[in-house]
Design a protein around this motif. Sequence first.
Motif, PDB file in Angstrom:
ATOM      1  N   ARG A  54      53.161 110.992  14.484  1.00  0.00           N
ATOM      2  CA  ARG A  54      51.752 111.204  14.132  1.00  0.00           C
ATOM      3  C   ARG A  54      50.838 110.911  15.318  1.00  0.00           C
ATOM      4  O   ARG A  54      49.812 111.573  15.498  1.00  0.00           O
ATOM      5  N   ARG A  55      51.232 109.956  16.132  1.00  0.00           N
ATOM      6  CA  ARG A  55      50.407 109.595  17.289  1.00  0.00           C
ATOM      7  C   ARG A  55      50.563 110.602  18.431  1.00  0.00           C
ATOM      8  O   ARG A  55      49.576 111.048  19.013  1.00  0.00           O
ATOM      9  N   ASP A  56      51.807 110.977  18.729  1.00  0.00           N
ATOM     10  CA  ASP A  56      52.085 111.784  19.911  1.00  0.00           C
ATOM     11  C   ASP A  56      52.200 113.280  19.638  1.00  0.00           C
ATOM     12  O   ASP A  56      51.985 114.091  20.539  1.00  0.00           O
ATOM     13  N   LEU A  57      52.575 113.635  18.394  1.00  0.00           N
ATOM     14  CA  LEU A  57      52.798 115.053  18.060  1.00  0.00           C
ATOM     15  C   LEU A  57      52.091 115.402  16.752  1.00  0.00           C
ATOM     16  O   LEU A  57      52.711 115.854  15.799  1.00  0.00           O
ATOM     17  N   PRO A  58      50.780 115.197  16.683  1.00  0.00           N
ATOM     18  CA  PRO A  58      50.084 115.327  15.395  1.00  0.00           C
ATOM     19  C   PRO A  58      50.154 116.728  14.789  1.00  0.00           C
ATOM     20  O   PRO A  58      50.079 116.876  13.573  1.00  0.00           O
ATOM     21  N   GLU A  59      50.301 117.778  15.608  1.00  0.00           N
ATOM     22  CA  GLU A  59      50.304 119.144  15.108  1.00  0.00           C
ATOM     23  C   GLU A  59      51.708 119.711  14.970  1.00  0.00           C
ATOM     24  O   GLU A  59      51.877 120.857  14.569  1.00  0.00           O
ATOM     25  N   HIS A  60      52.718 118.913  15.289  1.00  0.00           N
ATOM     26  CA  HIS A  60      54.090 119.427  15.282  1.00  0.00           C
ATOM     27  C   HIS A  60      54.677 119.406  13.864  1.00  0.00           C
ATOM     28  O   HIS A  60      54.343 118.540  13.053  1.00  0.00           O
ATOM     29  N   ALA A  61      55.579 120.362  13.595  1.00  0.00           N
ATOM     30  CA  ALA A  61      56.202 120.449  12.268  1.00  0.00           C
ATOM     31  C   ALA A  61      57.044 119.220  11.947  1.00  0.00           C
ATOM     32  O   ALA A  61      57.298 118.930  10.776  1.00  0.00           O
ATOM     33  N   ILE A  62      57.473 118.477  12.973  1.00  0.00           N
ATOM     34  CA  ILE A  62      58.308 117.308  12.728  1.00  0.00           C
ATOM     35  C   ILE A  62      57.564 116.253  11.925  1.00  0.00           C
ATOM     36  O   ILE A  62      58.177 115.454  11.197  1.00  0.00           O
ATOM     37  N   GLY A 251      61.799 126.288  14.341  1.00  0.00           N
ATOM     38  CA  GLY A 251      61.222 125.412  15.355  1.00  0.00           C
ATOM     39  C   GLY A 251      62.284 124.539  16.006  1.00  0.00           C
ATOM     40  O   GLY A 251      63.418 124.971  16.224  1.00  0.00           O
ATOM     41  N   LEU A 252      61.924 123.287  16.298  1.00  0.00           N
ATOM     42  CA  LEU A 252      62.870 122.377  16.936  1.00  0.00           C
ATOM     43  C   LEU A 252      63.833 121.745  15.948  1.00  0.00           C
ATOM     44  O   LEU A 252      64.792 121.086  16.349  1.00  0.00           O
ATOM     45  N   LEU A 253      63.581 121.943  14.648  1.00  0.00           N
ATOM     46  CA  LEU A 253      64.528 121.474  13.649  1.00  0.00           C
ATOM     47  C   LEU A 253      65.691 122.448  13.563  1.00  0.00           C
ATOM     48  O   LEU A 253      65.585 123.610  13.969  1.00  0.00           O
ATOM     49  N   THR A 254      66.811 121.976  13.028  1.00  0.00           N
ATOM     50  CA  THR A 254      67.878 122.923  12.731  1.00  0.00           C
ATOM     51  C   THR A 254      67.403 123.830  11.603  1.00  0.00           C
ATOM     52  O   THR A 254      66.505 123.477  10.835  1.00  0.00           O
ATOM     53  N   ARG A 255      68.013 125.004  11.497  1.00  0.00           N
ATOM     54  CA  ARG A 255      67.595 125.934  10.444  1.00  0.00           C
ATOM     55  C   ARG A 255      67.803 125.297   9.061  1.00  0.00           C
ATOM     56  O   ARG A 255      66.995 125.468   8.161  1.00  0.00           O
ATOM     57  N   ARG A 256      68.883 124.556   8.910  1.00  0.00           N
ATOM     58  CA  ARG A 256      69.139 123.894   7.630  1.00  0.00           C
ATOM     59  C   ARG A 256      68.063 122.867   7.319  1.00  0.00           C
ATOM     60  O   ARG A 256      67.536 122.815   6.201  1.00  0.00           O
ATOM     61  N   ALA A 257      67.713 122.038   8.317  1.00  0.00           N
ATOM     62  CA  ALA A 257      66.702 121.002   8.091  1.00  0.00           C
ATOM     63  C   ALA A 257      65.344 121.628   7.788  1.00  0.00           C
ATOM     64  O   ALA A 257      64.625 121.164   6.906  1.00  0.00           O
ATOM     65  N   ALA A 258      64.996 122.679   8.525  1.00  0.00           N
ATOM     66  CA  ALA A 258      63.712 123.349   8.273  1.00  0.00           C
ATOM     67  C   ALA A 258      63.677 123.951   6.876  1.00  0.00           C
ATOM     68  O   ALA A 258      62.650 123.894   6.187  1.00  0.00           O
ATOM     69  N   LEU A 259      64.792 124.524   6.451  1.00  0.00           N
ATOM     70  CA  LEU A 259      64.846 125.124   5.111  1.00  0.00           C
ATOM     71  C   LEU A 259      64.770 124.054   4.028  1.00  0.00           C
ATOM     72  O   LEU A 259      64.132 124.256   2.983  1.00  0.00           O
ATOM     73  N   VAL A 260      65.392 122.898   4.277  1.00  0.00           N
ATOM     74  CA  VAL A 260      65.332 121.798   3.312  1.00  0.00           C
ATOM     75  C   VAL A 260      63.892 121.320   3.147  1.00  0.00           C
ATOM     76  O   VAL A 260      63.409 121.103   2.029  1.00  0.00           O
TER      77      VAL A 260
END
Length: 318
Positions: A54-62, A251-260
Motif C-alpha cells: 500500500r505504501r510503495d505500490l498503491p496502484e498495483h493489482a498486488i 499482470g505480475l501474478l500467476t494466471r491462477r492467482a489472478a483468476l482466484v
Amino acid sequence: MRHDEFIAQRRPNWERLDRLIEQAGAGLAGLSASELRELGRLYRQAAADLATARRDLPEHAIVSFLNGLVARGHSAVYRESGAGGTTRIRAFFSTELPQTFRATWQATLIACLMFFVPALIGFGLTMNDPALAGVLMPGAELVVGEVQAGNEWWLRINEEGRSIASAEIMTNNIGVAFRAFAGGVTLGIYTGYILIMNGLFLGIIAGAAQRFAFAGNLWGFIAAHGVVELSVIFIAGGAGLQLGWAILRPGLLTRRAALVVAARRALILILGCIPLLIIAGLIEAFISPSALPLAVKYVVALGSGVALYTYLLGVGRT
C-alpha cells in the motif's frame, strides 16, 4: 527492492497461506498444531506485506490481491467460536459487498457502456425505420408489432397472477445475471454478447415506442423496476468481465492467482445481486404493471436508485 522482486520473493509464502486458509475451511480443527503456527506466522507476514504494498505500490493489482488474502486470513485466525450465519451475513452486506463494488467499479462501468452503446444505436435506427428491427435482431419485429398496435403485453402479468409472474421474473433475471457472470470464463466474450444483445433489444423496443407514440406506456412499465434490474445486470456483467481480464492479463501474478482474486471478488458481487434481483422482480410483478399513477412509479424508480447507490457507495467505508 523493485516491485517484481518483492512479488517474486513473497509469492511462495502467499500461496502457502492461501492453501492453509483453504484447508482450514469452516474451522481450524482441520489443521495440525504446526500448521496453526504456520498460519499465524504467514498471516502476520502477509499483513506486513500488504502495508508495504500500500505504501510503495498503491496502484498495483498486488494490493487488491493481498487485501483479499489478509481479509481471508483474518477471518480464519480470528474466527468467532460458534459464530452463526447471521454474523457472516451481516459482515457480507455491511462490508464485503459495498467495498468490492467500489474496488471494481471500472468493470461495472465497462459493462454499462457495453449495454447502453448498442441500446442507443438500436434506438436511433429503429426510431427512424422500424422495419430495421428484424434486421438488427431477428424476432424483435414481433415485439415492435405489439408496440405499433398499442398492446401493453405486460398487463398479462395481472391476468396470470402476480405471485406466479413474480417467481418467473425473478428466475429469468437471475438466469440473465448468472449467464453474464459465467460468461467470463470465455474470456468475457459471452458476457459481452449478453450485454450487447440485451442492450440492443431494449434500444429497439424503445425506438419503436418513440416512433409510434408509445413511449409513455413503455417507460411507465419499465421505470419502477428498471433502475435496480439494470444495475444488477451491469454488476454481474462487470463480474464476468473481471474473470476474462484476469485470464487475459494476469499482470505480475500467476494466471491462477489472478483468476482466484477475480473469482472471489466476482462471487461476492454475484451473491449480492441475488437479493437485489428478488427486489426488482417483486417491483416488476406488483408495481410496474399496476394502475398506479406514472408519478408514483417514477418515485419508486428514484427511491430505489438512491437507496441502492447510497448503500453501494457509502456503506462499509473505514
